[in-house]
Design a protein around this motif. Structure first.
Motif, short mmCIF file in Angstrom:
data_model
loop_
_atom_site.label_atom_id
_atom_site.label_comp_id
_atom_site.label_asym_id
_atom_site.label_seq_id
_atom_site.Cartn_x
_atom_site.Cartn_y
_atom_site.Cartn_z
N ILE A 44 1.42 -1.55 0.28
CA ILE A 44 -0.56 -0.42 -0.35
C ILE A 44 0.80 1.18 -0.02
N ASP A 45 2.03 1.33 0.85
CA ASP A 45 2.73 2.66 0.99
C ASP A 45 3.55 2.61 -0.30
N HIS A 50 4.52 5.81 -5.25
CA HIS A 50 4.15 6.31 -6.44
C HIS A 50 3.59 6.48 -6.95
N LEU A 51 2.19 7.03 -6.42
CA LEU A 51 1.10 7.32 -7.19
C LEU A 51 1.37 9.21 -7.00
N LEU A 52 1.76 8.90 -6.06
CA LEU A 52 2.12 10.82 -5.84
C LEU A 52 3.53 11.04 -7.18
N ASP A 53 4.30 10.26 -7.01
CA ASP A 53 5.05 10.78 -7.61
C ASP A 53 4.50 10.72 -9.10
N GLU A 59 -3.06 15.88 -3.01
CA GLU A 59 -4.20 16.00 -1.96
C GLU A 59 -4.66 17.53 -1.88
N SER A 60 -3.90 18.33 -2.58
CA SER A 60 -3.44 19.77 -3.08
C SER A 60 -4.67 20.45 -3.59
N ARG A 61 -4.70 19.41 -4.98
CA ARG A 61 -4.85 19.15 -6.68
C ARG A 61 -6.97 18.88 -5.87
N TYR A 62 -6.94 17.66 -5.65
CA TYR A 62 -8.04 17.29 -4.62
C TYR A 62 -8.83 18.10 -3.60
N ALA A 63 -8.15 19.20 -2.87
CA ALA A 63 -8.81 19.86 -1.81
C ALA A 63 -9.68 20.52 -2.94
#
Length: 157
Positions: A44-45, A50-53, A59-63
């Motif tokens: 999971i980690d 990988h998804l963040l990279d 998170e900012s775009r999501y918010a």
């Protein structure tokens, strides 16, 4: 008995890339999805990193997308937006940034338009009950109480 499908790290990564590309997701949603796929914590980690990279997860775009959508479509007020984002473990910094996207003039205009519509929709003869229904409606949707009371007195005499 049916056995649950298992995924390799590569298969799960591809699946989550599609999941995140389809719609903005927060870290909490991605983690829940991976847990539901029976992935181990280390995997999971690894997948989340990988998804963040690869910028699938931001998170900012999501918010910002969340705030824009819920304000423009569902007409939620700031309090409701803040509490919903806090439930999704979004950082205070990102919440503040996202709320800054809402123009103050637009915010008040939307409240005025909604207030007028809502005041006309409430079918109640008793002024106090009508005012209470009006106020409850807007407080539930997260509008600031001082603005709601102001509008209640303006539209319900």
């Amino acid at each position: 008995m049916q056995s649950k499908k298992t995924y390799t790290v590569q298969e799960a990564t591809k699946k989550l890339e599609h999941y995140c590309a389809y719609q903005e997701r927060c870290h909490q949603e991605v983690r829940k999805k991976l847990v539901s796929m029976s992935m181990i914590p280390e995997a999971i980690d690894m997948i989340i990193v990988h998804l963040l990279d690869q910028n699938f997860l931001n998170e900012s775009r999501y918010a910002k997308a969340f705030v824009r959508g819920k304000f423009r479509i569902k007409h939620w007020g700031r309090h409701r937006l803040i509490s919903e984002l806090k439930q999704k473990d979004i950082s205070k910094f990102n919440i503040t940034q996202a709320l800054a996207e809402i123009d103050d003039d637009e915010y008040l205009t939307v409240l005025s338009e909604l207030s007028e519509k809502r005041a006309n929709l409430i079918k109640e003869d008793n002024t106090y009950k009508k005012r209470k229904k009006f106020i409850d409606y807007f407080l539930y949707r997260g509008w600031e109480s001082h603005l709601v009371y102001e509008k209640a007195h303006e539209f319900i005499a």
